[in-house]
Motif scaffolding. Structure first.
Motif, PDB file in Angstrom:
ATOM      1  N   PRO A 262       0.718  -1.120   0.118  1.00 20.47           N
ATOM      2  CA  PRO A 262       0.097   0.091  -0.019  1.00 20.47           C
ATOM      3  C   PRO A 262       0.821   1.200   0.099  1.00 20.47           C
ATOM      4  O   PRO A 262       0.415   2.240  -0.627  1.00 20.47           O
ATOM      5  N   THR A 265       1.722   1.612  -3.700  1.00 18.43           N
ATOM      6  CA  THR A 265       0.788   2.145  -4.768  1.00 18.43           C
ATOM      7  C   THR A 265       0.165   3.297  -4.380  1.00 18.43           C
ATOM      8  O   THR A 265      -0.764   3.853  -5.413  1.00 18.43           O
ATOM      9  N   GLU A 266       0.286   3.869  -3.183  1.00 12.60           N
ATOM     10  CA  GLU A 266      -0.239   5.119  -3.065  1.00 12.60           C
ATOM     11  C   GLU A 266       0.158   6.289  -3.637  1.00 12.60           C
ATOM     12  O   GLU A 266      -0.419   7.472  -4.286  1.00 12.60           O
TER      13      GLU A 266
END
Length: 287
Positions: A262, A265-266
């Motif tokens: 995460p 991908t943020e």
């Protein structure tokens, strides 16, 4: 300086499982040794940071082994002084062909260069920066791939957590002219400077923090670290990478893959992922 030597004797077939459990402590790599007259057994040894506690490491690994339902013959953890530590692991570090026709040669090892390959010589008291680790090799591979489409006379390559400077030296062999390495550890920055000088490579080496001590931007950024520093640095790196630049990150072990994803991908688009053993390496671009 002291180190904590941790050794496990286990069934050879369990090697991959056990080394994966070791990885949180194995920044300097893992040594594998055969057990005389017992071909089904193997001894796995790592050297952990002395700021940790040997008994705590042993208890933690014993707990992990039980949870993973892995039976081992023995497990031991004790303190070593620096001279014993150096003699313990240096004998196992061999010259490594990190890229086709480019060999990383430890300064203390001989190498018969009969094929006239490019030699990068590394002198180090930390084995992680000698080219033998999967993350170093995959970073070098992706560095080669993505530098090929760039104007190497104008590219700045920034190596975060440069350690021995090994990836900067590979970048120099690939033709990149402007090289910058940064490391928060003074001994690592000094070692990188020495290795660059010994290989006649000009690079700016900074001892300090990325956010405050590196000014400017780079078209290629390398960050072969571990999950915890990557969590902190990924937003900062975006400010240092040019809009069309490439970020290459590694040091991501299987067990922590879902944890770090995460954070990636943020802020980042994944262009490519390579897997070597339990380690993941990514080529990224800004969203």
């Amino acid at each position: 300086m002291q180190w904590i030597e941790v050794s496990i004797v286990c069934e050879r077939v369990a090697t991959d499982e056990v080394t994966t459990l070791f990885d949180d402590y194995a920044d300097n790599g893992i040594i594998e040794e055969d057990i005389e007259e017992q071909p089904n057994l193997i001894k796995l040894t790592l050297y952990a940071d002395p700021i940790l506690d040997a008994d705590v490491i042993k208890e933690d690994l014993e707990k992990r082994l039980i949870e993973a339902n892995i039976t081992v013959k023995s497990i031991d953890a004790h303190i070593l002084d620096e001279s014993t530590w150096l003699n313990s692991w240096q004998q196992y570090i061999e010259p490594t062909e990190i890229l086709p026709n480019t060999v990383i040669k430890p300064a203390w090892q001989e190498y018969d260069n009969v094929d006239n390959k490019t030699i990068i010589e590394i002198d180090s008291d930390i084995s992680f920066g000698t080219g033998s680790h999967e993350t170093t090799r995959t970073c070098a591979e992706l560095l080669k791939v993505y530098s090929e489409s760039m104007d190497l006379d104008k590219v700045t390559c920034l190596d975060i957590g440069t350690g021995t400077g090994i990836l900067l030296l590979v970048a120099a062999q690939l033709g990149i002219k402007h090289l910058v390495g940064i490391d928060i550890e003074e001994y690592a920055a000094n070692q990188a400077k020495i290795n660059c000088e010994n290989n006649e490579v000009h690079a700016e080496i900074i001892c300090g923090n990325l956010d405050t001590d590196f000014e400017g931007t780079a078209q290629l950024i390398l960050a072969n670290l571990t999950v915890d520093p990557l969590k902190i640095l990924l937003p900062q790196i975006g400010k240092k990478l040019e809009d069309n630049g490439i970020l290459i990150i590694s040091g991501i072990i299987d067990d922590r893959y879902d944890e770090i994803l995460p954070y990636i991908t943020e802020h980042w688009h994944i262009i490519e992922e390579r897997v070597a053993g339990p380690w993941h390496t990514f080529a990224l671009e800004k969203l």
